[in-house]
Design an enzyme around this catalytic site. Structure first.
Site, mmCIF file in Angstrom:
data_model
loop_
_atom_site.group_PDB
_atom_site.id
_atom_site.type_symbol
_atom_site.label_atom_id
_atom_site.label_comp_id
_atom_site.label_asym_id
_atom_site.label_seq_id
_atom_site.Cartn_x
_atom_site.Cartn_y
_atom_site.Cartn_z
ATOM 1 N N ARG A 104 0.918 -1.452 -0.099
ATOM 2 C CA ARG A 104 0.087 -0.065 -0.149
ATOM 3 C C ARG A 104 0.750 1.395 0.077
ATOM 4 O O ARG A 104 1.434 1.598 0.811
ATOM 5 C CB ARG A 104 -1.025 -0.035 1.350
ATOM 6 C CG ARG A 104 -2.096 1.009 1.174
ATOM 7 C CD ARG A 104 -2.787 0.942 2.530
ATOM 8 N NE ARG A 104 -1.909 1.678 3.494
ATOM 9 C CZ ARG A 104 -1.738 1.593 4.778
ATOM 10 N NH1 ARG A 104 -2.356 0.497 5.422
ATOM 11 N NH2 ARG A 104 -1.060 2.629 5.637
ATOM 12 N N HIS A 124 -3.773 4.480 4.718
ATOM 13 C CA HIS A 124 -4.917 3.520 4.492
ATOM 14 C C HIS A 124 -6.159 3.976 3.970
ATOM 15 O O HIS A 124 -6.749 3.582 3.018
ATOM 16 C CB HIS A 124 -5.185 2.882 5.866
ATOM 17 C CG HIS A 124 -6.323 1.970 5.984
ATOM 18 N ND1 HIS A 124 -6.403 0.705 5.677
ATOM 19 C CD2 HIS A 124 -7.658 2.283 6.590
ATOM 20 C CE1 HIS A 124 -7.499 0.104 5.880
ATOM 21 N NE2 HIS A 124 -8.179 1.001 6.341
ATOM 22 N N TYR A 158 3.519 5.330 11.527
ATOM 23 C CA TYR A 158 3.853 4.147 11.886
ATOM 24 C C TYR A 158 4.918 3.556 10.691
ATOM 25 O O TYR A 158 5.151 2.552 10.772
ATOM 26 C CB TYR A 158 2.705 3.287 12.258
ATOM 27 C CG TYR A 158 1.565 3.197 10.973
ATOM 28 C CD1 TYR A 158 1.577 2.426 9.672
ATOM 29 C CD2 TYR A 158 0.413 4.171 10.971
ATOM 30 C CE1 TYR A 158 0.677 2.563 8.703
ATOM 31 C CE2 TYR A 158 -0.322 4.145 10.031
ATOM 32 C CZ TYR A 158 -0.294 3.512 8.910
ATOM 33 O OH TYR A 158 -1.320 3.570 7.734
#
Length: 368
Positions: A256, A260, A269
């Protein structure tokens, strides 16, 4: 993580990250097929970019980008037949567009307009996006059970992300597929991150494809950045399903490249160096390089494609922004086939409130 993205042993792949052939292409893959797939991936990437911009400027709600995962959706869409049924999750824009969902409809859905789910043509057989994690798998198993009980030689394709495989909904659905030998193909988009949780903390299994062993169905791991590999795996699995040979779990390994969703900030993160490295596996650039090396894609063709895609996406955005607002009570009509007494009461209350507001504004029309 990047070992998963590379051409690991046992993982199906045809074109590597450098755009080089590692296996003879399937017989039905020709230049026209490659060009069509590439054109569609570019189309979806540009739509994706525009959708993020619309959200950032307050013209769309939360949007789930599919940046870096275009080969998965494209490969699935190219492999499906018209009679198959797609049960998507929220990152399946590429497959939906191949199935005939208009680009402005995709924008409508993420703009909060349920009318974007009123599909036509081939896509009328398909289900709308599932935002709850994993629940669509149970729906897909039910559809597949209906197909089998009626003796229909069709199949269901249901998609989810890697994080969904940690949910009971997914296991229960796949277990049913195995026990009843249902004609269902489950494609897991392993993009390495379930929001902020890395794949290494999701499961202790070596691969997600291995989860098929627990339910007694076929399990295949493919290079999700290789559109040919995804197509071949899905096409083969669908052929098996239609012939009564049961279901398949396909793990498409990708990454990805975006947050998100537009409500997420992946910099909290993920290290920037990791994302930069993942761009080396970009599925769009990979196929472009492969065709260029074959002498089947030129800078002139690339420029013409970008111009055509920009025009198409801009037209879709214009259509989306010009769509008249849906009726304020419209969302209530999509909860059940027939509105329940509580919903009818809420609807009457809402319409009465809107009427009072309209009167207070001097009769000015108010429907949103």
């Amino acid at each position: 993580m990047f070992d998963d993205l590379d051409q690991a042993p046992g993982k199906l792949g045809f074109i590597d990250a450098r755009g080089k052939s590692v296996r003879t292409l399937p017989d039905d893959i020709d230049v026209a097929w490659l060009q069509k797939s590439y054109q569609h991936m570019v189309r979806i990437r540009q739509l994706d970019k525009k959708a993020v911009a619309l959200q950032r400027t307050g013209q769309m709600h939360t949007y789930p980008s599919c940046l870096g995962q275009e080969a998965i959706g494209t490969g699935i869409g190219m492999a499906m037949q018209n009679e198959d049924v797609l049960v998507p999750y929220y990152r399946d824009q590429a497959t939906q567009a191949i199935r005939g969902v208009r680009l402005e409809q995709i924008l409508q859905v993420w703009g909060g307009d349920e009318r974007g789910n009123l599909f036509e043509g081939v896509a009328a057989r398909d289900f709308p996006n599932s935002v709850p994690i994993g629940t669509q798998m149970s729906h897909a198993a039910g559809i597949a059970a209906a197909m089998k009980s009626r003796g229909i030689r069709q199949a269901v394709v249901a998609n989810c992300g890697d994080g969904a495989t940690s949910r009971g909904d997914v296991y229960e659905a796949l277990n049913l597929v195995g026990v009843w030998q249902l004609p269902m193909v489950a494609v897991v988009n392993n993009n390495q991150w379930a929001i902020s949780v890395p794949r290494s903390l999701q499961t202790a299994t070596r691969t997600l494809a291995e989860k098929a062993l627990a339910v007694g169905i076929e399990g295949v791991q493919v290079d999700g950045n290789d559109v040919v590999a995804v197509y071949q795996a899905v096409r083969s699995a669908l052929a098996r399903a239609r012939c009564g040979k049961g279901g398949t779990l396909i793990e498409a390994v990708s990454y990805r490249l975006s947050d998100h969703t537009t409500a997420d900030d992946a910099t909290r993160y993920r290290e920037a160096s990791e994302v930069n490295k993942a761009w080396d596996f970009d599925p769009v650039k990979r196929l472009q390089t492969y065709m260029h090396d074959l002498g089947q894609w030129t800078p002139a063709q690339e420029q013409a494609l970008l111009v055509a895609v920009k025009q198409e996406v801009d037209a879709a955005v214009t259509a989306y922004l010009k769509t008249p607002p849906q009726a304020a009570d419209d969302f209530m009509a999509y909860v059940f086939a027939n509105m329940t007494p509580p919903l009818l009461a809420q609807r009457e209350h809402l319409l009465a409130r809107l009427e009072r507001d309209n009167a207070a504004q001097g009769g000015k029309h108010h429907d949103s």
